[in-house]
Design a protein around this motif. Structure first.
Motif, PDB file in Angstrom:
ATOM      1  N   SER A  14      -9.397  -7.135 -11.230  1.00 25.01           N
ATOM      2  CA  SER A  14     -10.040  -8.280 -11.980  1.00 25.01           C
ATOM      3  C   SER A  14      -9.372  -8.187 -13.747  1.00 25.01           C
ATOM      4  O   SER A  14      -9.405  -9.261 -14.334  1.00 25.01           O
ATOM      5  CB  SER A  14     -11.520  -7.887 -12.381  1.00 25.01           C
ATOM      6  OG  SER A  14     -12.140  -8.118 -11.058  1.00 25.01           O
ATOM      7  N   GLU A  15      -8.794  -7.309 -14.053  1.00 23.49           N
ATOM      8  CA  GLU A  15      -7.874  -7.200 -15.407  1.00 23.49           C
ATOM      9  C   GLU A  15      -6.698  -7.828 -15.180  1.00 23.49           C
ATOM     10  O   GLU A  15      -6.258  -8.423 -16.178  1.00 23.49           O
ATOM     11  CB  GLU A  15      -7.897  -5.539 -15.874  1.00 23.49           C
ATOM     12  CG  GLU A  15      -9.187  -5.144 -16.227  1.00 23.49           C
ATOM     13  CD  GLU A  15      -8.977  -3.494 -16.466  1.00 23.49           C
ATOM     14  OE1 GLU A  15      -7.692  -2.857 -16.383  1.00 23.49           O
ATOM     15  OE2 GLU A  15      -9.850  -2.890 -16.912  1.00 23.49           O
ATOM     16  N   SER A  74      -7.700 -16.016  -8.096  1.00 18.49           N
ATOM     17  CA  SER A  74      -6.592 -15.069  -7.365  1.00 18.49           C
ATOM     18  C   SER A  74      -6.804 -13.927  -7.014  1.00 18.49           C
ATOM     19  O   SER A  74      -5.978 -13.274  -6.610  1.00 18.49           O
ATOM     20  CB  SER A  74      -5.251 -15.184  -8.456  1.00 18.49           C
ATOM     21  OG  SER A  74      -4.812 -16.421  -8.627  1.00 18.49           O
ATOM     22  N   ASN A  75      -7.849 -13.715  -7.079  1.00 14.59           N
ATOM     23  CA  ASN A  75      -8.662 -12.045  -6.461  1.00 14.59           C
ATOM     24  C   ASN A  75      -9.489 -12.405  -5.327  1.00 14.59           C
ATOM     25  O   ASN A  75     -10.337 -13.248  -5.066  1.00 14.59           O
ATOM     26  CB  ASN A  75      -9.455 -11.678  -7.651  1.00 14.59           C
ATOM     27  CG  ASN A  75      -8.909 -10.635  -8.274  1.00 14.59           C
ATOM     28  OD1 ASN A  75      -8.358  -9.740  -7.716  1.00 14.59           O
ATOM     29  ND2 ASN A  75      -9.218 -10.331  -9.701  1.00 14.59           N
ATOM     30  N   THR A 124      -0.775  -9.303  -1.681  1.00 18.92           N
ATOM     31  CA  THR A 124      -1.148  -8.406  -2.717  1.00 18.92           C
ATOM     32  C   THR A 124      -0.607  -9.650  -3.939  1.00 18.92           C
ATOM     33  O   THR A 124      -0.085 -10.348  -3.773  1.00 18.92           O
ATOM     34  CB  THR A 124      -0.323  -7.072  -2.648  1.00 18.92           C
ATOM     35  OG1 THR A 124      -0.452  -6.610  -3.399  1.00 18.92           O
ATOM     36  CG2 THR A 124       1.460  -7.807  -2.753  1.00 18.92           C
ATOM     37  N   GLY A 125      -0.742  -8.922  -5.176  1.00 20.21           N
ATOM     38  CA  GLY A 125      -0.648  -9.527  -6.468  1.00 20.21           C
ATOM     39  C   GLY A 125       1.092  -9.263  -6.803  1.00 20.21           C
ATOM     40  O   GLY A 125       1.266  -8.091  -6.889  1.00 20.21           O
ATOM     41  N   ILE A 126       1.582 -10.145  -7.511  1.00 19.98           N
ATOM     42  CA  ILE A 126       2.752  -9.854  -8.038  1.00 19.98           C
ATOM     43  C   ILE A 126       2.821  -9.047  -9.312  1.00 19.98           C
ATOM     44  O   ILE A 126       3.762  -8.472  -9.819  1.00 19.98           O
ATOM     45  CB  ILE A 126       3.316 -11.281  -8.586  1.00 19.98           C
ATOM     46  CG1 ILE A 126       2.568 -12.026  -9.634  1.00 19.98           C
ATOM     47  CG2 ILE A 126       3.596 -12.427  -7.277  1.00 19.98           C
ATOM     48  CD1 ILE A 126       3.472 -13.176 -10.127  1.00 19.98           C
ATOM     49  N   LEU A 148       0.474 -16.228  -8.022  1.00 17.26           N
ATOM     50  CA  LEU A 148       0.281 -14.722  -8.399  1.00 17.26           C
ATOM     51  C   LEU A 148       0.123 -13.963  -7.055  1.00 17.26           C
ATOM     52  O   LEU A 148      -0.204 -12.733  -7.194  1.00 17.26           O
ATOM     53  CB  LEU A 148      -1.098 -14.737  -9.250  1.00 17.26           C
ATOM     54  CG  LEU A 148      -1.039 -15.428 -10.450  1.00 17.26           C
ATOM     55  CD1 LEU A 148      -2.630 -15.464 -11.253  1.00 17.26           C
ATOM     56  CD2 LEU A 148       0.091 -14.829 -11.623  1.00 17.26           C
ATOM     57  N   SER A 149       0.086 -14.536  -5.920  1.00 13.56           N
ATOM     58  CA  SER A 149       0.089 -13.731  -4.824  1.00 13.56           C
ATOM     59  C   SER A 149       1.722 -13.605  -4.041  1.00 13.56           C
ATOM     60  O   SER A 149       2.567 -14.655  -4.188  1.00 13.56           O
ATOM     61  CB  SER A 149      -0.703 -14.297  -3.615  1.00 13.56           C
ATOM     62  OG  SER A 149      -2.190 -14.450  -4.093  1.00 13.56           O
ATOM     63  N   LEU A 150       1.746 -12.562  -3.320  1.00  8.69           N
ATOM     64  CA  LEU A 150       2.692 -12.344  -2.513  1.00  8.69           C
ATOM     65  C   LEU A 150       2.357 -12.039  -0.873  1.00  8.69           C
ATOM     66  O   LEU A 150       1.283 -11.146  -0.860  1.00  8.69           O
ATOM     67  CB  LEU A 150       3.634 -11.056  -2.837  1.00  8.69           C
ATOM     68  CG  LEU A 150       4.864 -10.848  -2.222  1.00  8.69           C
ATOM     69  CD1 LEU A 150       5.752 -11.714  -2.269  1.00  8.69           C
ATOM     70  CD2 LEU A 150       5.517  -9.598  -2.619  1.00  8.69           C
ATOM     71  N   PHE A 151       2.718 -12.720   0.005  1.00 10.96           N
ATOM     72  CA  PHE A 151       2.437 -12.266   1.215  1.00 10.96           C
ATOM     73  C   PHE A 151       3.545 -11.519   2.258  1.00 10.96           C
ATOM     74  O   PHE A 151       4.486 -11.892   2.043  1.00 10.96           O
ATOM     75  CB  PHE A 151       2.018 -13.713   1.964  1.00 10.96           C
ATOM     76  CG  PHE A 151       1.012 -14.685   1.077  1.00 10.96           C
ATOM     77  CD1 PHE A 151      -0.468 -14.348   1.254  1.00 10.96           C
ATOM     78  CD2 PHE A 151       1.433 -15.374   0.017  1.00 10.96           C
ATOM     79  CE1 PHE A 151      -1.364 -14.985   0.762  1.00 10.96           C
ATOM     80  CE2 PHE A 151       0.568 -16.089  -0.495  1.00 10.96           C
ATOM     81  CZ  PHE A 151      -0.942 -15.809  -0.343  1.00 10.96           C
ATOM     82  N   MET A 152       2.886 -10.626   2.863  1.00  9.76           N
ATOM     83  CA  MET A 152       3.776  -9.887   3.679  1.00  9.76           C
ATOM     84  C   MET A 152       3.234  -9.530   5.171  1.00  9.76           C
ATOM     85  O   MET A 152       2.133  -9.885   5.262  1.00  9.76           O
ATOM     86  CB  MET A 152       4.040  -8.462   2.692  1.00  9.76           C
ATOM     87  CG  MET A 152       4.551  -8.581   1.342  1.00  9.76           C
ATOM     88  SD  MET A 152       4.774  -7.094   0.619  1.00  9.76           S
ATOM     89  CE  MET A 152       6.436  -6.884   0.948  1.00  9.76           C
TER      90      MET A 152
END
Length: 160
Positions: free
Chosen positions: A26-27, A33-34, A113-115, A143-147
């Protein structure tokens, strides 16, 4: 010495670790984006949840795979307490989760996951996850990365 075992999503130690992860994320990211999934709301049959404990049995990490029922799963809620990082607990936890997923007929694990989490991205890359496009229920997010990683059985076992 650390141990990794399965745990209920309602266990107080899991709830404490997830609360710490939620505060951290959250920070870093705005609410939109959470993707803070409540694991306790899922049917236990669709959830693999593991906890990492130290020698004093203190909970120091957790992670989950949500099984989709179609041979795929999504890695969620991976967290190692900052005081215990740098000891390869993340790699060991992912391997345990993946082994259990494979035993439950899950052949592909995806994640978001977040960048702003370079250590998490490195962990996933080192464990064989490759970048891929967004997958449902996610939309593209800067702000997201998908794997994704294809899980394969040990060829020695497959030959038996």
């Amino acid at each position: 010495m650390y141990s990794i075992t399965s745990e209920s999503a309602r266990h107080p130690d899991i709830l404490k670790l997830i609360a710490a992860l939620d505060r951290y994320q959250s920070e870093l990211y705005p609410a939109e984006s959470n993707h803070l999934l409540d694991l306790a709301a899922l049917p236990e049959t669709s959830l693999i949840l593991m906890i990492v404990r130290d020698q004093q049995l203190q909970a120091v990490g957790c992670g989950a795979i949500v099984l989709n029922g179609d041979g795929t799963g999504e890695m969620k809620r991976v967290y190692i307490d900052p005081a215990h990082r740098g000891q390869h607990l993340g790699e060991t936890l992912l391997a345990a989760l993946e082994d259990e997923a494979l035993s439950r007929h899950c052949h592909t694990v995806r994640l978001e996951t977040g960048i702003k989490q370079p250590a998490a991205i490195r962990l996933y890359e080192q464990c064989g996850y490759d970048v891929r496009p967004a997958f449902p229920p996610y939309a593209d997010d800067p702000l997201s990365l998908f794997m994704e990683k294809a899980l394969v059985e040990d060829v020695r076992l497959a030959a038996l």
